[in-house]
Design an enzyme around this catalytic site. Sequence first.
Site, short mmCIF file in Angstrom:
data_model
loop_
_atom_site.label_atom_id
_atom_site.label_comp_id
_atom_site.label_asym_id
_atom_site.label_seq_id
_atom_site.Cartn_x
_atom_site.Cartn_y
_atom_site.Cartn_z
N SER A 94 46.23 41.25 31.42
CA SER A 94 45.28 40.45 32.21
C SER A 94 45.61 39.09 31.79
CB SER A 94 43.90 40.81 31.60
OG SER A 94 43.03 39.77 32.09
N LYS A 143 47.56 41.47 36.05
CA LYS A 143 46.59 41.12 36.65
C LYS A 143 46.19 39.65 36.29
CE LYS A 143 41.76 41.88 34.69
NZ LYS A 143 40.79 42.73 34.10
N LEU A 144 46.07 39.02 37.58
CA LEU A 144 45.58 37.39 37.55
C LEU A 144 44.18 37.33 37.64
CD1 LEU A 144 48.22 36.15 39.92
CD2 LEU A 144 48.54 36.33 37.76
N LYS A 145 43.77 36.53 36.63
CA LYS A 145 42.08 36.23 36.72
C LYS A 145 42.29 35.22 38.06
CE LYS A 145 40.02 38.38 33.34
NZ LYS A 145 38.99 39.14 33.66
N ASP A 172 41.48 39.56 39.41
CA ASP A 172 39.94 39.91 38.80
C ASP A 172 39.14 38.65 39.02
OD1 ASP A 172 37.81 40.43 37.53
OD2 ASP A 172 38.85 41.12 35.66
N ASN A 191 35.68 38.26 38.19
CA ASN A 191 34.67 38.36 37.31
C ASN A 191 33.43 37.57 38.20
OD1 ASN A 191 36.97 37.96 35.11
ND2 ASN A 191 35.24 39.25 34.71
N GLU A 200 39.18 43.04 41.74
CA GLU A 200 38.22 43.40 40.79
C GLU A 200 37.16 42.48 40.84
OE1 GLU A 200 39.93 43.91 36.88
OE2 GLU A 200 38.15 44.12 36.05
N ASP A 238 33.98 46.24 38.22
CA ASP A 238 34.05 46.17 36.85
C ASP A 238 32.74 45.75 36.32
OD1 ASP A 238 34.05 45.64 34.20
OD2 ASP A 238 35.53 43.96 34.24
N LYS A 298 34.92 50.62 31.49
CA LYS A 298 35.02 49.96 30.22
C LYS A 298 33.92 50.65 29.38
CE LYS A 298 36.39 45.17 31.13
NZ LYS A 298 35.82 44.02 31.78
N GLY A 343 39.27 46.22 29.60
CA GLY A 343 39.66 46.11 27.94
C GLY A 343 38.73 44.73 27.95
O1 OSB Z 1 36.89 41.28 33.32
O2 OSB Z 1 38.22 42.50 32.55
C1 OSB Z 1 37.42 41.52 32.60
C2 OSB Z 1 38.00 40.30 29.01
C3 OSB Z 1 36.96 39.82 28.68
C4 OSB Z 1 36.09 40.12 29.39
C5 OSB Z 1 36.12 40.83 30.82
C6 OSB Z 1 37.35 40.82 31.27
C7 OSB Z 1 38.54 40.75 30.43
C8 OSB Z 1 39.75 40.92 30.67
C9 OSB Z 1 40.88 41.06 29.68
O3 OSB Z 1 40.27 40.83 31.95
C10 OSB Z 1 41.10 42.68 29.23
C11 OSB Z 1 41.81 42.81 28.09
O4 OSB Z 1 43.22 42.76 27.98
O5 OSB Z 1 41.02 43.03 27.01
MG MG Z 2 37.00 42.51 34.95
#
Ligand code: OSB
Ligand code: MG
Length: 368
Positions: free
Chosen positions: A135, A161-163, A189, A191, A214, A239, A263, A291
């Site tokens: 990520s 995976k690009l935020k 992703d 969020n 995501e 997620d 998760k 994760g």
């Molecule tokens: O949305 O997947 C998520 C980390 C913290 C909170 C939410 C997310 C994430 C990650 C990192 O994308 C995932 C990892 O490598 O632990």
């Molecule tokens: Mg996520």
Amino acid sequence: MKLTAVELRRISLPLVAPFRTSFGTETTKDALLVRAVTPDGEGWGECVAMGAPLYSSEYIDAAEDVVRRFLLPRLFAAGDVTAGQVAHLLAPIKGHPMAKAALEMALLDAELRAAGQSLATFFGAVRDRVPSGVSVGIMDTIAQLLDVVGGYLAEGYVRIKLKIEPGWDVEPVRAVRERFGDELLLQVDANTAYTLGDARRLAELDPFGLLLIEQPLAEDDLRGHAELAKRIATPVCLDESVTSARAAADAIALGACQIINVKPGRVGGYLEARRIAAVAAANGVPVWCGGMLETGIGRGANAALAAGPEFTLPGDVSASGRFYARDITEPFVLDDGHIRVPTGPGIGVDVLADVLADVTTAVETVRG
Ligand code: OSB
Ligand code: MG
């Protein structure tokens, strides 16, 4: 098992680089570790709640508080308790899945260690190593992003995976596709950073052949995700919204997701995570293991989960070095783009006492 005592330990680990998402920037990982003490041995659990309630409503101080004041008294009062009973015993306490998950995990680890069985075997693992995705946080510039992604690909990560967030979406995806090609397994992703009104903007991602997008919309917006899924070509993955096996079933039935990020912390534990995988598989919905910047304890358990047959997409189970220069267990390393699934009893990782002592900020033992 009789739960004699539980050690609550707070640790603080520096991240190798800041990790920026649409909800904030992390520079250190603060975690709550729980160690279950029983006459038959010990077990470790890791609470994945973050420092502030930005990813979900939980946060680490609240998790510790609810564990101490409301969850542990119920487990101690139960006398003999198995990991399989934890969710039921704690159900009267509303919410706090990450806090509950940590306790269930510690008991499951203790049980399996006592039985000499690995978590992976218990989960029905069908592989001894899992493909490793990474990520990638939001960066200041596209040039920096390309450098970072290039570095991860050189390390061997098999999926990127690009935020994303409004203002950091189409351009970074275009730049990564142009530099690294169409074969790269690429996903994004958000969020929860978008609304349905952004559907046309998100449809601009269609030409890039992403594996998935995501959690574009709010946690409680299943109907919005179902509508969005009709308007964009990129498969929608949930997620934050998938808080239980029931929520997963609802989301699938509504057409709100075509893929699920599983998760364990978010859903109250590894046992509920397995049920989500089962619900998804029964509906032909692929899953992958997400994760939460886990230490080696949670990372080892996630690798075991990701070894299950339903986990057909590469997850966010990266090497320890993705986040930590020094982990509290032997580090997980990339082996040809894969993470080896621990084979020892329980989670199958050993905590390094000297590192643990160094990173501990508070520790307390609660007795039954
Ligand atoms: O949305 O997947 C998520 C980390 C913290 C909170 C939410 C997310 C994430 C990650 C990192 O994308 C995932 C990892 O490598 O632990
Ligand atoms: Mg996520």
